[in-house]
Design a protein around this motif. Structure first.
Motif, PDB file in Angstrom:
ATOM      1  N   UNK A   1      18.689  31.251 -17.014  1.00 38.62           N
ATOM      2  CA  UNK A   1      17.269  31.601 -16.965  1.00 38.62           C
ATOM      3  C   UNK A   1      17.002  32.851 -17.786  1.00 38.62           C
ATOM      4  N   UNK A   2      16.064  32.798 -18.725  1.00 35.51           N
ATOM      5  CA  UNK A   2      15.771  33.973 -19.568  1.00 35.51           C
ATOM      6  C   UNK A   2      15.108  35.077 -18.755  1.00 35.51           C
ATOM      7  N   UNK A   3      15.455  36.297 -19.071  1.00 35.22           N
ATOM      8  CA  UNK A   3      14.857  37.443 -18.370  1.00 35.22           C
ATOM      9  C   UNK A   3      13.420  37.678 -18.814  1.00 35.22           C
ATOM     10  N   UNK A   4      13.100  37.290 -20.056  1.00 38.66           N
ATOM     11  CA  UNK A   4      11.729  37.408 -20.536  1.00 38.66           C
ATOM     12  C   UNK A   4      11.491  36.389 -21.639  1.00 38.66           C
ATOM     13  N   UNK A   5      10.221  36.104 -21.879  1.00 42.51           N
ATOM     14  CA  UNK A   5       9.843  35.133 -22.904  1.00 42.51           C
ATOM     15  C   UNK A   5       9.620  35.876 -24.210  1.00 42.51           C
ATOM     16  N   UNK A   6      10.340  35.499 -25.271  1.00 46.45           N
ATOM     17  CA  UNK A   6      10.174  36.212 -26.549  1.00 46.45           C
ATOM     18  C   UNK A   6       8.813  35.950 -27.171  1.00 46.45           C
ATOM     19  N   UNK A   7       8.336  36.924 -27.928  1.00 46.77           N
ATOM     20  CA  UNK A   7       7.100  36.763 -28.670  1.00 46.77           C
ATOM     21  C   UNK A   7       7.378  36.065 -29.991  1.00 46.77           C
ATOM     22  N   UNK A   8       6.318  35.516 -30.584  1.00 45.34           N
ATOM     23  CA  UNK A   8       6.480  34.729 -31.794  1.00 45.34           C
ATOM     24  C   UNK A   8       7.037  35.552 -32.951  1.00 45.34           C
ATOM     25  N   UNK A   9       6.666  36.832 -33.030  1.00 45.64           N
ATOM     26  CA  UNK A   9       7.075  37.635 -34.170  1.00 45.64           C
ATOM     27  C   UNK A   9       8.489  38.195 -34.036  1.00 45.64           C
TER      28      UNK A   9
ATOM     29  N   UNK B   1      17.545  32.145 -28.061  1.00 44.82           N
ATOM     30  CA  UNK B   1      16.360  31.354 -27.695  1.00 44.82           C
ATOM     31  C   UNK B   1      15.175  31.748 -28.573  1.00 44.82           C
ATOM     32  N   UNK B   2      14.186  30.880 -28.623  1.00 47.37           N
ATOM     33  CA  UNK B   2      12.944  31.157 -29.357  1.00 47.37           C
ATOM     34  C   UNK B   2      11.815  30.367 -28.719  1.00 47.37           C
ATOM     35  N   UNK B   3      10.607  30.733 -29.053  1.00 43.89           N
ATOM     36  CA  UNK B   3       9.412  30.080 -28.494  1.00 43.89           C
ATOM     37  C   UNK B   3       8.633  29.418 -29.618  1.00 43.89           C
ATOM     38  N   UNK B   4       8.201  28.178 -29.373  1.00 42.76           N
ATOM     39  CA  UNK B   4       7.339  27.458 -30.302  1.00 42.76           C
ATOM     40  C   UNK B   4       5.963  27.305 -29.667  1.00 42.76           C
ATOM     41  N   UNK B   5       4.925  27.545 -30.476  1.00 35.91           N
ATOM     42  CA  UNK B   5       3.556  27.389 -29.996  1.00 35.91           C
ATOM     43  C   UNK B   5       2.864  26.261 -30.751  1.00 35.91           C
ATOM     44  N   UNK B   6       1.718  25.869 -30.245  1.00 38.25           N
ATOM     45  CA  UNK B   6       0.937  24.764 -30.814  1.00 38.25           C
ATOM     46  C   UNK B   6       1.739  23.459 -30.785  1.00 38.25           C
ATOM     47  N   UNK B   7       2.388  23.222 -29.639  1.00 38.52           N
ATOM     48  CA  UNK B   7       3.145  21.983 -29.422  1.00 38.52           C
ATOM     49  C   UNK B   7       2.216  20.957 -28.766  1.00 38.52           C
ATOM     50  N   UNK B   8       2.307  19.715 -29.207  1.00 35.31           N
ATOM     51  CA  UNK B   8       1.436  18.667 -28.674  1.00 35.31           C
ATOM     52  C   UNK B   8       1.806  18.361 -27.233  1.00 35.31           C
ATOM     53  N   UNK B   9       0.823  18.388 -26.361  1.00 38.38           N
ATOM     54  CA  UNK B   9       1.065  18.113 -24.951  1.00 38.38           C
ATOM     55  C   UNK B   9       1.161  16.608 -24.708  1.00 38.38           C
ATOM     56  N   UNK B  10       1.660  16.260 -23.531  1.00 38.26           N
ATOM     57  CA  UNK B  10       1.782  14.852 -23.166  1.00 38.26           C
ATOM     58  C   UNK B  10       3.219  14.478 -22.861  1.00 38.26           C
TER      59      UNK B  10
ATOM     60  N   UNK C   1       5.142  27.003 -19.169  1.00 36.81           N
ATOM     61  CA  UNK C   1       4.256  27.035 -17.999  1.00 36.81           C
ATOM     62  C   UNK C   1       5.007  26.706 -16.715  1.00 36.81           C
ATOM     63  N   UNK C   2       6.048  25.880 -16.816  1.00 40.87           N
ATOM     64  CA  UNK C   2       6.782  25.424 -15.625  1.00 40.87           C
ATOM     65  C   UNK C   2       8.209  25.970 -15.593  1.00 40.87           C
ATOM     66  N   UNK C   3       8.434  27.095 -16.258  1.00 45.40           N
ATOM     67  CA  UNK C   3       9.784  27.641 -16.358  1.00 45.40           C
ATOM     68  C   UNK C   3      10.330  28.081 -15.000  1.00 45.40           C
ATOM     69  N   UNK C   4       9.455  28.460 -14.086  1.00 45.97           N
ATOM     70  CA  UNK C   4       9.899  28.941 -12.774  1.00 45.97           C
ATOM     71  C   UNK C   4       9.780  27.869 -11.686  1.00 45.97           C
TER      72      UNK C   4
END
Length: 332
Positions: free
Chosen positions: A164-172, A183-192, A261-264
């Motif tokens: 489990x990550x201690x914090x969520x990284x920012x995009x930059x 780890x890294x974070x991707x945004x603007x991912x298509x939901x569904x 959104x559901x990481x926890x």
């Protein structure tokens, strides 16, 4: 004369007796009266049940009934039923039936609206297709279907460390987080609905037939990807969004995709319990686990000098949503 008088007396006596009986009958209590005999029997009687039966006769062509039955049949049985008659064909082609069957077999909750027919989505999910059938087929060795999960938010976390990550990284700070925590974070991912496969492919660096290098890839795609024109004509392609090397021995090649959104959530947290699903030491078979909003893979490794990790993303056009994600890992 004698005969006429006798006849008149007999008639008179009969009339008197009839009148007497009527008087006696009239003076009797109601409950002691005897029922009069009917000259005709009851020859026709319609029971109320006969009217009910006429209106409740079973009909083989009740659409609501067969719609419910169809929801409990597998895809093969549905196709066979549709082939029996035109009536059944039109019934089975209803989108609501295939939506139910698709969500049932993928074991995911009802998603947002989709732009494709559910029968086509079902076919693209269960016809044995995978991404390397359309691209780099010559590199493909084997694959395994993991399952389906749901993305409710447009932000996902990619990681090669199953903790489990201690914090969520920012995009930059993607590169910084890749080097420090993998780890890294991707945004603007298509939901569904997203479908996840585990792919085993040959070394993508060289074209030598003698090369024994292989690469493990966690391949996740939106359920509508294969039906999109941009994917079919090859205009959408994968871009590397990050990479890093682990330059020391690692026990396993791991990768995971999480809905931030559901990481926890409790179901997501179960993925970090490695003892519940990761293979035991000396077990070299790939393992995978999937929850409602996450997917992860792990393959135990023999003695090594480290692995090279890459994160890939495919967008629906230059500035479009991310519709496919890959985490690839190769021994150094």
């Amino acid at each position: 004369m004698v005969n006429r008088k006798r006849t008149s007396r007999v008639e008179a006596t009969g009339d008197d007796q009839m009148a007497k009986r009527k008087r006696n009958l009239a003076s009797m209590p109601q409950r002691t009266r005897r029922p009069l005999r009917r000259s005709k029997t009851i020859c026709s009687c319609s029971s109320p049940a006969s009217f009910l039966t006429a209106h409740s006769t079973f009909c083989w062509y009740e659409r609501d009934l067969w719609t419910e039955i169809a929801k409990f049949l597998d895809a093969r049985s549905l196709v066979m039923l549709a082939a029996t008659s035109r009536w059944f064909q039109s019934l089975i082609m209803e989108d609501s039936i295939w939506k139910y069957v698709c969500l049932r077999d993928l074991q995911v909750p009802t998603p947002c609206n989709v732009s494709s027919k559910w029968i086509k989505l079902y076919a693209s999910a269960f016809d044995g297709s995978h991404s390397f059938m359309f691209r780099q087929q010559e590199k493909h060795i084997d694959w395994m279907r993991i399952g389906a999960f749901s993305l409710d938010s447009s932000e996902v976390l990619l990681t090669e460390r199953l903790s489990a990550p201690t914090r969520i990284p920012k995009e930059d700070e993607t590169e910084t987080m890749l080097q420090s925590s993998g780890c890294c974070v991707l945004k603007n991912v298509k939901t569904g609905i997203w479908i996840a496969d585990l792919q085993l492919v040959r070394c993508p660096v060289c074209d030598l037939n003698t090369c024994d290098g292989t690469m493990q890839t966690l391949d996740a795609r939106h359920i509508e990807l294969f039906l999109s024109e941009g994917y079919q004509n090859g205009s959408w392609d994968y871009d590397v969004v990050g990479s890093h090397d682990i330059k020391k021995h690692t026990d396993g090649a791991s990768g995971a995709v999480f809905d931030v959104k559901h990481l926890k959530d409790s179901s997501t947290s179960a993925i970090f319990n490695l003892k519940s699903w990761v293979g035991k030491p000396m077990d070299w078979q790939p393992r995978a686990v999937i929850s409602l909003h996450a997917v992860a893979v792990n393959t135990n490794l023999q003695k090594n000098e480290g692995i090279h990790v890459k994160y890939h993303a495919m967008r629906a056009g230059p500035n479009g949503e991310i519709v496919s994600i890959r985490i690839s890992q190769q021994l150094l």
